[in-house]
Design an enzyme around this catalytic site. Structure first.
Site, PDB file in Angstrom:
ATOM      1  N   ASN A 171       0.738  -1.208   0.135  1.00 22.58           N
ATOM      2  CA  ASN A 171       0.104   0.037  -0.168  1.00 22.58           C
ATOM      3  C   ASN A 171       0.663   1.383  -0.078  1.00 22.58           C
ATOM      4  O   ASN A 171       0.557   2.254   0.506  1.00 22.58           O
ATOM      5  CB  ASN A 171      -0.937  -0.177   1.132  1.00 22.58           C
ATOM      6  CG  ASN A 171      -2.092  -1.006   0.907  1.00 22.58           C
ATOM      7  OD1 ASN A 171      -2.441  -1.462   0.063  1.00 22.58           O
ATOM      8  ND2 ASN A 171      -2.602  -1.674   2.054  1.00 22.58           N
ATOM      9  N   ASN A 193      -3.973  -0.264  -3.069  1.00 23.91           N
ATOM     10  CA  ASN A 193      -5.232  -0.340  -2.848  1.00 23.91           C
ATOM     11  C   ASN A 193      -5.919   0.798  -3.443  1.00 23.91           C
ATOM     12  O   ASN A 193      -5.533   1.753  -3.251  1.00 23.91           O
ATOM     13  CB  ASN A 193      -5.711  -0.492  -1.345  1.00 23.91           C
ATOM     14  CG  ASN A 193      -5.505  -1.965  -0.732  1.00 23.91           C
ATOM     15  OD1 ASN A 193      -5.294  -3.142  -1.842  1.00 23.91           O
ATOM     16  ND2 ASN A 193      -5.618  -2.333   0.361  1.00 23.91           N
ATOM     17  N   SER A 195      -8.387   2.314  -2.564  1.00 24.74           N
ATOM     18  CA  SER A 195      -8.671   3.311  -1.423  1.00 24.74           C
ATOM     19  C   SER A 195      -7.505   4.357  -1.255  1.00 24.74           C
ATOM     20  O   SER A 195      -7.934   5.430  -0.777  1.00 24.74           O
ATOM     21  CB  SER A 195      -9.012   2.563  -0.039  1.00 24.74           C
ATOM     22  OG  SER A 195      -8.059   1.693   0.348  1.00 24.74           O
ATOM     23  N   SER A 280      -6.291  -9.551   4.513  1.00 25.86           N
ATOM     24  CA  SER A 280      -5.583  -8.416   4.332  1.00 25.86           C
ATOM     25  C   SER A 280      -4.456  -8.449   3.333  1.00 25.86           C
ATOM     26  O   SER A 280      -4.034  -9.656   2.844  1.00 25.86           O
ATOM     27  CB  SER A 280      -4.801  -8.014   5.530  1.00 25.86           C
ATOM     28  OG  SER A 280      -3.750  -9.145   5.889  1.00 25.86           O
ATOM     29  N   THR A 281      -3.905  -7.520   3.068  1.00 24.43           N
ATOM     30  CA  THR A 281      -2.880  -7.406   1.618  1.00 24.43           C
ATOM     31  C   THR A 281      -1.801  -8.271   2.365  1.00 24.43           C
ATOM     32  O   THR A 281      -1.003  -8.808   1.589  1.00 24.43           O
ATOM     33  CB  THR A 281      -2.574  -6.029   1.452  1.00 24.43           C
ATOM     34  OG1 THR A 281      -3.850  -5.271   0.923  1.00 24.43           O
ATOM     35  CG2 THR A 281      -1.475  -5.806   0.514  1.00 24.43           C
ATOM     36  N   GLY A 282      -1.192  -7.889   3.744  1.00 23.68           N
ATOM     37  CA  GLY A 282      -0.267  -8.531   4.110  1.00 23.68           C
ATOM     38  C   GLY A 282      -0.276  -9.924   4.023  1.00 23.68           C
ATOM     39  O   GLY A 282       0.504 -10.686   3.611  1.00 23.68           O
ATOM     40  N   HIS A 329     -10.799  -7.059   8.359  1.00 25.39           N
ATOM     41  CA  HIS A 329      -9.767  -7.896   8.357  1.00 25.39           C
ATOM     42  C   HIS A 329      -9.702  -8.350   9.837  1.00 25.39           C
ATOM     43  O   HIS A 329      -9.811  -7.712  10.845  1.00 25.39           O
ATOM     44  CB  HIS A 329      -8.400  -7.014   8.027  1.00 25.39           C
ATOM     45  CG  HIS A 329      -8.491  -6.692   6.566  1.00 25.39           C
ATOM     46  ND1 HIS A 329      -8.773  -7.209   5.386  1.00 25.39           N
ATOM     47  CD2 HIS A 329      -8.312  -5.349   6.103  1.00 25.39           C
ATOM     48  CE1 HIS A 329      -8.787  -6.636   4.364  1.00 25.39           C
ATOM     49  NE2 HIS A 329      -8.612  -5.368   4.748  1.00 25.39           N
TER      50      HIS A 329
END
Length: 362
Positions: A171, A193, A195, A280-282, A329
């Site tokens: 991000n 993202n 957002s 989550s992205t992680g 998340h």
């Protein structure tokens, strides 16, 4: 006889009066022993939520440190077993990114977050897809997956992160302004993202140069966008693609996450016992790294408000204290699953200062 009845009534009246006095005395004494009576609202207000959160976190942190404190050793059999299971279910090498090979003109993209709204692939959309998988059949020896947790502040992990063969960031995090010492300044892949594009760059509806300039710190890297997770993600992700094309930027190479891959990944982690509305992205990029890399190192993955060593308060991110959406998340649950992989010698999670970790975990 009449006199006897009158005397009896007097005695009964006196006894009743004494009983009332005794009851009042005992009631007041009991209230004094119990303390004041509160309404439900007053009782709830008297409990401090922050104190309760700290207590709960302390229990979780103590448990995590008991597991984490043992010297880490890679367990080759466990790594190969987990990687094989992940690859069979998710196929990151061939499906992580939307390409012209896996998504031809006329096919339909099914949003992984809105499965009832498929998108028809037109010729114009097809031309934005990568011609082939950006990873090919290559695997890297060492990958650093860098989360944005506040635990990275003052960690001195930058040099260790920069030494990895493939470095993944989440991000569009800041790398300058003195952060290099803690998080490094090299990048192979960075996610963005939609957002973030909306909040920081107005959805690229007006001036677009600030967005282009913001990508300079990441150098020659993949810019990974979840364009097809939700319908509203698509227009802003395409604007990001066209912005880089219009400005002639070739260092940042935009690619789109494949919703089929994300759906497979969500099913895989549900099968591992994870309950979360959205990954989550992680966790997504950590999973990707497990298929791409032989040795996976995680930094900045710590979803708690206290540092594990010293228990001093830390910010949510190493660069700010903006809170994540907890109803979307499940960061503590994801952390627990990643910690289990650390215990099993599949990945190596770094907590605390890297100078200390260099002495204890290599």
């Amino acid at each position: 006889m009449r006199v006897l009845l009158l005397r009896l009534l007097a005695v009964l009246s006196l006894a009743s009066f004494c009983s009332v006095l005794l009851w009042l005395f005992l009631s007041n004494s009991d209230a004094g022993l119990r303390g004041p009576r509160y309404t439900k609202k007053e009782r709830a207000d008297s409990i401090k939520p922050d104190s309760c959160k700290v207590c709960r976190e302390n229990v979780i942190i103590d448990k995590a440190l008991r597991v984490y404190s043992s010297r880490w050793r890679r367990q080759e059999a466990n790594f190969k077993r987990f990687r094989s299971l992940l690859s069979r279910n998710c196929h990151a090498l061939s499906k992580a990114v939307v390409t012209q090979a896996n998504t031809p003109v006329g096919s339909k993209l099914v949003y992984d977050g809105e499965k009832t709204k498929p998108l028809q692939v037109t010729s114009a959309l097809f031309n934005t897809f990568a011609k082939e998988q950006p990873f090919g059949n290559a695997t890297w020896d060492t990958c650093a997956v860098v989360g944005n947790g506040g635990i990275l502040a003052n960690s001195s992990c930058g040099e260790k992160i920069n030494s990895a063969d493939f470095i993944i960031r989440c991000n569009l995090p800041p790398l300058g302004s003195g952060y290099e010492k803690d998080v490094g300044n090299q990048t192979s892949l960075v996610t963005a993202n939609p957002s973030i594009l909306i909040e920081k760059f107005g959805g690229l509806m007006e001036r677009r140069r600030p967005f282009v300039e913001s990508l300079r710190p990441y150098g020659d890297s993949l810019l990974v966008l979840p364009a097809f997770s939700y319908g509203h993600n698509t227009p802003v992700s395409l604007r990001a693609f066209y912005t880089l094309e219009d400005f002639g930027i070739t260092s940042a190479r935009p690619v789109f996450l494949n919703p089929e891959y994300l759906s497979s990944l969500a099913r895989f982690w549900r099968g591992q016992g994870l309950r979360s509305a959205r990954l989550s992205t992680g966790l997504i990029v950590a999973s990707l790294a497990l298929e791409l890399c032989t040795n996976v190192h995680l930094y900045g993955f710590w979803p708690f408000s206290q540092h594990p060593y010293g228990r001093q308060p830390i910010t949510n991110h190493y660069y700010d204290d903006r809170q994540s959406k907890k109803n979307v998340h499940s960061m503590p649950a994801e952390f627990d699953h990643l910690l289990r992989l650390h215990m099993q010698g599949v990945i190596q999670m770094h907590l605390g200062a890297c100078s200390m970790l260099n002495r204890t975990s290599n």
